[in-house]
Scaffold this active site. Structure first.
Site, PDB file in Angstrom:
ATOM      1  N   CYS A  72      -1.521 -46.377 -23.104  1.00  0.00           N
ATOM      2  CA  CYS A  72      -1.768 -45.804 -24.428  1.00  0.00           C
ATOM      3  C   CYS A  72      -2.299 -46.884 -25.348  1.00  0.00           C
ATOM      4  CB  CYS A  72      -0.482 -45.209 -25.010  1.00  0.00           C
ATOM      5  SG  CYS A  72      -0.723 -44.510 -26.654  1.00  0.00           S
ATOM      6  N   ASN A 125      -1.522 -41.143 -19.864  1.00  0.00           N
ATOM      7  CA  ASN A 125      -1.751 -39.900 -19.132  1.00  0.00           C
ATOM      8  C   ASN A 125      -0.551 -39.466 -18.288  1.00  0.00           C
ATOM      9  OD1 ASN A 125      -4.559 -39.421 -19.771  1.00  0.00           O
ATOM     10  ND2 ASN A 125      -4.978 -41.292 -18.629  1.00  0.00           N
ATOM     11  N   ARG A 161     -11.789 -41.593 -14.553  1.00  0.00           N
ATOM     12  CA  ARG A 161     -12.468 -41.786 -15.843  1.00  0.00           C
ATOM     13  C   ARG A 161     -11.477 -42.217 -16.927  1.00  0.00           C
ATOM     14  NH1 ARG A 161     -12.318 -40.544 -21.083  1.00  0.00           N
ATOM     15  NH2 ARG A 161     -11.715 -38.403 -20.590  1.00  0.00           N
ATOM     16  N   ASP A 162     -10.612 -41.318 -17.351  1.00  0.00           N
ATOM     17  CA  ASP A 162      -9.719 -41.607 -18.468  1.00  0.00           C
ATOM     18  C   ASP A 162      -8.682 -42.666 -18.102  1.00  0.00           C
ATOM     19  OD1 ASP A 162      -8.590 -41.255 -21.015  1.00  0.00           O
ATOM     20  OD2 ASP A 162      -7.182 -39.772 -20.280  1.00  0.00           O
ATOM     21  N   HIS A 170      -0.086 -36.493 -22.647  1.00  0.00           N
ATOM     22  CA  HIS A 170       0.301 -37.885 -22.406  1.00  0.00           C
ATOM     23  C   HIS A 170       1.824 -37.972 -22.404  1.00  0.00           C
ATOM     24  CE1 HIS A 170      -3.692 -40.073 -23.583  1.00  0.00           C
ATOM     25  NE2 HIS A 170      -3.848 -39.172 -22.647  1.00  0.00           N
TER      26      HIS A 170
HETATM   27 MG    MG Z   1      -5.777 -39.333 -21.589  1.00  0.00          MG
END
Ligand code: MG
Length: 304
Positions: free
Chosen positions: A240, A249, A14-15, A209
């Site tokens: 980012c 991440n 997802r992210d 992060h």
């Molecule tokens: Mg993230």
């Protein structure tokens, strides 16, 4: 000797993928998630039921989620932002959701179009409905340490938002270092204030992060404070958005290497994560962003 159990909450599908320019085919996403589950990951944030025109990378959420293998003990949380997202998630068979707000109004306005208070008001019925359906519920508090719009964040701010999310029915709150500016003393401060505010440590997660290289130091600070749930993205995907070309991440393989060395149990096999990391690297057509992805694990030539 084990130092206890840690939950590794995978956010790559997802992210990670939502912040990559290349769009991955649904079958390839499923293969990625299957590889993650085979590696031992038991919580994989699979996709997001948000507007497909806003996040085209995850536009296949309605077909991806029902196609995932439902192994015993595996949870696939999905992000929802509103009523329409809840309905789509329910139709796709979701049983775990995450809602997303921030510690700062600047970030909330830019990212979800309303300030923090309005976002909480909007999530209240969603969290209530999810609870009545028996779904697991997470609330994200992004920009917990620093905000691209509002600057430095007072440590009390994310804690206040987290308390509200728990009052509204979240099972867990996750503090996010969205732009990767946090340092260990801030992690200790936020965690300490959260505990002082009555938030049980087992309901706290961190999403670090590695944008400025502090992610694992921050994990160590949170571990020392008793936190046992950490987000990570296999392959270090995601980048980012506020620092083009920089890391985002924390990579799952980097987190797992640290946890193995520190003697925490987590049930995730580093070799399996590296296999999934190589797969996602091939799918995205770029080298792995992670340290352990580049160097590999370490098998000592000799044991003492
Ligand atoms: Mg993230």
């Amino acid at each position: 000797m084990s130092r206890g159990r840690v939950r590794v909450y995978e956010v790559g599908p997802r992210d990670g993928l939502q912040n990559e320019t290349r769009v991955i085919a649904t079958d390839d996403k499923r293969r990625f998630i299957e590889t993650l589950v085979a590696a031992g990951l038991r919580e994989v944030e699979a996709t997001s039921f948000v507007r497909p025109d806003r996040v085209p990378q995850l536009a296949d959420a309605d077909s991806l989620l029902p196609s995932l293998p439902r192994a015993q003990g595996v949870r696939y949380p999905v992000l929802v932002a509103n009523r329409a997202g809840m309905d789509r998630a329910a139709a796709a068979g979701a049983d775990a959701i995450a809602v997303f707000t921030a510690a700062t109004d600047g970030f909330a306005r830019h990212n979800i179009g309303v300030d923090v208070a309005a976002s909480l008001a909007a999530f209240a019925p969603l969290l209530g409905e999810a609870r009545s359906r028996g779904w697991w519920r997470r609330g994200y508090v992004s920009t917990a340490f620093g905000c691209p719009y509002d600057g430095r964040v007072d440590a009390l701010r994310p804690v206040q938002v987290a308390r509200r999310l728990l009052e509204l029915g979240a099972d867990e709150v996750c503090f996010g270092d969205t732009i990767g500016v946090g340092v260990p003393s801030q992690v200790a401060e936020v965690t300490g204030l959260a505990l002082d505010a009555g938030i049980p440590v087992e309901r706290i997660a961190y999403h670090f992060h590695d944008t400025r290289g502090t992610a694992l130091a921050n994990v160590s600070a949170a571990l020392a404070a008793g936190v046992r749930t950490f987000d990570a993205s296999t392959g270090g995907t995601g980048g980012c958005p506020y620092a083009p070309g920089a890391a985002g991440n924390l990579a799952t393989e980097d987190l797992v290497y640290l946890l193995d060395g520190e003697g925490f149990e987590h049930g995730v096999a580093l070799d399996g994560v590296l296999e999934a990391a190589r797969l996602v690297s091939r799918l995205l057509g770029r080298p792995l962003a992670s340290k352990v992805g580049q160097a590999g694990g370490w098998r000592p030539a000799k044991e003492p």
